[in-house]
Motif scaffolding. Structure first.
Motif, PDB file in Angstrom:
ATOM      1  N   MET A   1       0.834  -1.168   0.000  1.00  0.00           N
ATOM      2  CA  MET A   1       0.000   0.000   0.000  1.00  0.00           C
ATOM      3  C   MET A   1       0.886   1.241   0.000  1.00  0.00           C
ATOM      4  N   LEU A   2       0.436   2.268  -0.721  1.00  0.00           N
ATOM      5  CA  LEU A   2       1.095   3.568  -0.694  1.00  0.00           C
ATOM      6  C   LEU A   2       0.178   4.546   0.022  1.00  0.00           C
ATOM      7  N   ARG A   3       0.781   5.368   0.874  1.00  0.00           N
ATOM      8  CA  ARG A   3       0.021   6.406   1.567  1.00  0.00           C
ATOM      9  C   ARG A   3       0.864   7.667   1.609  1.00  0.00           C
ATOM     10  N   PRO A   4       0.216   8.823   1.757  1.00  0.00           N
ATOM     11  CA  PRO A   4       0.994  10.062   1.844  1.00  0.00           C
ATOM     12  C   PRO A   4       1.966  10.027   3.032  1.00  0.00           C
ATOM     13  N   ALA A   5       3.142  10.567   2.825  1.00  0.00           N
ATOM     14  CA  ALA A   5       4.121  10.676   3.907  1.00  0.00           C
ATOM     15  C   ALA A   5       3.608  11.669   4.940  1.00  0.00           C
ATOM     16  N   ARG A   6       3.905  11.364   6.192  1.00  0.00           N
ATOM     17  CA  ARG A   6       3.500  12.229   7.302  1.00  0.00           C
ATOM     18  C   ARG A   6       4.752  12.704   8.040  1.00  0.00           C
ATOM     19  N   GLU A   7       4.547  13.676   8.895  1.00  0.00           N
ATOM     20  CA  GLU A   7       5.662  14.217   9.683  1.00  0.00           C
ATOM     21  C   GLU A   7       6.396  13.103  10.437  1.00  0.00           C
ATOM     22  N   ALA A   8       5.665  12.126  10.922  1.00  0.00           N
ATOM     23  CA  ALA A   8       6.276  11.021  11.675  1.00  0.00           C
ATOM     24  C   ALA A   8       7.185  10.152  10.801  1.00  0.00           C
ATOM     25  N   ASP A   9       7.094  10.300   9.487  1.00  0.00           N
ATOM     26  CA  ASP A   9       7.925   9.516   8.554  1.00  0.00           C
ATOM     27  C   ASP A   9       9.225  10.223   8.194  1.00  0.00           C
ATOM     28  N   LYS A  10       9.320  11.488   8.525  1.00  0.00           N
ATOM     29  CA  LYS A  10      10.418  12.325   8.031  1.00  0.00           C
ATOM     30  C   LYS A  10      11.797  11.726   8.302  1.00  0.00           C
ATOM     31  N   GLU A  11      12.079  11.363   9.520  1.00  0.00           N
ATOM     32  CA  GLU A  11      13.427  10.892   9.849  1.00  0.00           C
ATOM     33  C   GLU A  11      13.720   9.527   9.243  1.00  0.00           C
ATOM     34  N   VAL A  12      12.751   8.641   9.201  1.00  0.00           N
ATOM     35  CA  VAL A  12      12.994   7.316   8.627  1.00  0.00           C
ATOM     36  C   VAL A  12      13.264   7.430   7.128  1.00  0.00           C
ATOM     37  N   VAL A  13      12.623   8.364   6.446  1.00  0.00           N
ATOM     38  CA  VAL A  13      12.889   8.595   5.025  1.00  0.00           C
ATOM     39  C   VAL A  13      14.346   9.008   4.835  1.00  0.00           C
ATOM     40  N   ARG A  14      14.839   9.875   5.695  1.00  0.00           N
ATOM     41  CA  ARG A  14      16.249  10.298   5.612  1.00  0.00           C
ATOM     42  C   ARG A  14      17.192   9.131   5.873  1.00  0.00           C
TER      43      ARG A  14
END
Length: 169
Positions: A1-14
């Motif tokens: 599933m794809l969902r919009p990125a949220r603020e809580a995802d910011k660091e894991v994306v980095r």
């Protein structure tokens, strides 16, 4: 599933983007600092030509898809993605996740963004991704030499045209 990125995802994306295996196949290989990532994240949030989506596999965040240069009038965009290499490897799910994220991104581009053309770039050395691109309807339409970290590399521009776009001609 794809969902919009949220603020809580910011660091894991980095963290995912800074993984050595991801950096090795990226067009920019610098380690992304928290400050650089904050600036990018803030810019993305207010840019309607970009969408950052989180790929969720079996309830676990497992990757990110970036759509950018979204042009709704021309029904086109660029895209890229990367995975949580470390987490997926520990769970033994790297290959199925890799196949699934690309398929879901293509479906999202078709159904949610209503794109006729989806383009991207891939390094010549990334043979596995190039094969997967072909399986998902992408063609290599251009090849260029670029310098990355002082080394000349070959970069292929890829494009997938939605089947309905060719009927409208």
């Amino acid at each position: 599933m794809l969902r919009p990125a949220r603020e809580a995802d910011k660091e894991v994306v980095r963290l995912w983007r800074n993984h050595p295996q991801v950096r090795a196949v990226s067009l920019t290989r610098d380690e992304i600092t928290p400050q650089m990532h904050d600036a990018w994240w803030d810019a993305v949030q207010s840019d309607d030509t970009r969408q950052v989506l989180i790929y969720v596999r079996h309830g676990v965040r497992s990757g990110v898809v970036n759509f950018f240069d979204i042009d709704h009038k021309r029904r086109s965009a660029m895209w890229g993605y990367y995975l949580d290499n470390e987490g997926l490897e520990l769970r033994g799910e790297t290959l199925p996740a890799w196949i699934e994220i690309q398929r879901q991104a293509v479906k999202y581009a078709d159904a949610e963004l209503a794109l006729d053309t989806l383009s991207g770039e891939v390094l010549d050395q990334n043979a596995a991704v190039r094969r997967m691109n072909r399986r998902n309807g992408f063609e290599e339409i251009d090849t260029q030499e670029r310098e990355i970290d002082g080394t000349t590399v070959i970069v292929h521009t890829i494009r997938r045209t939605h089947p309905s776009a060719t009927r409208q001609s």
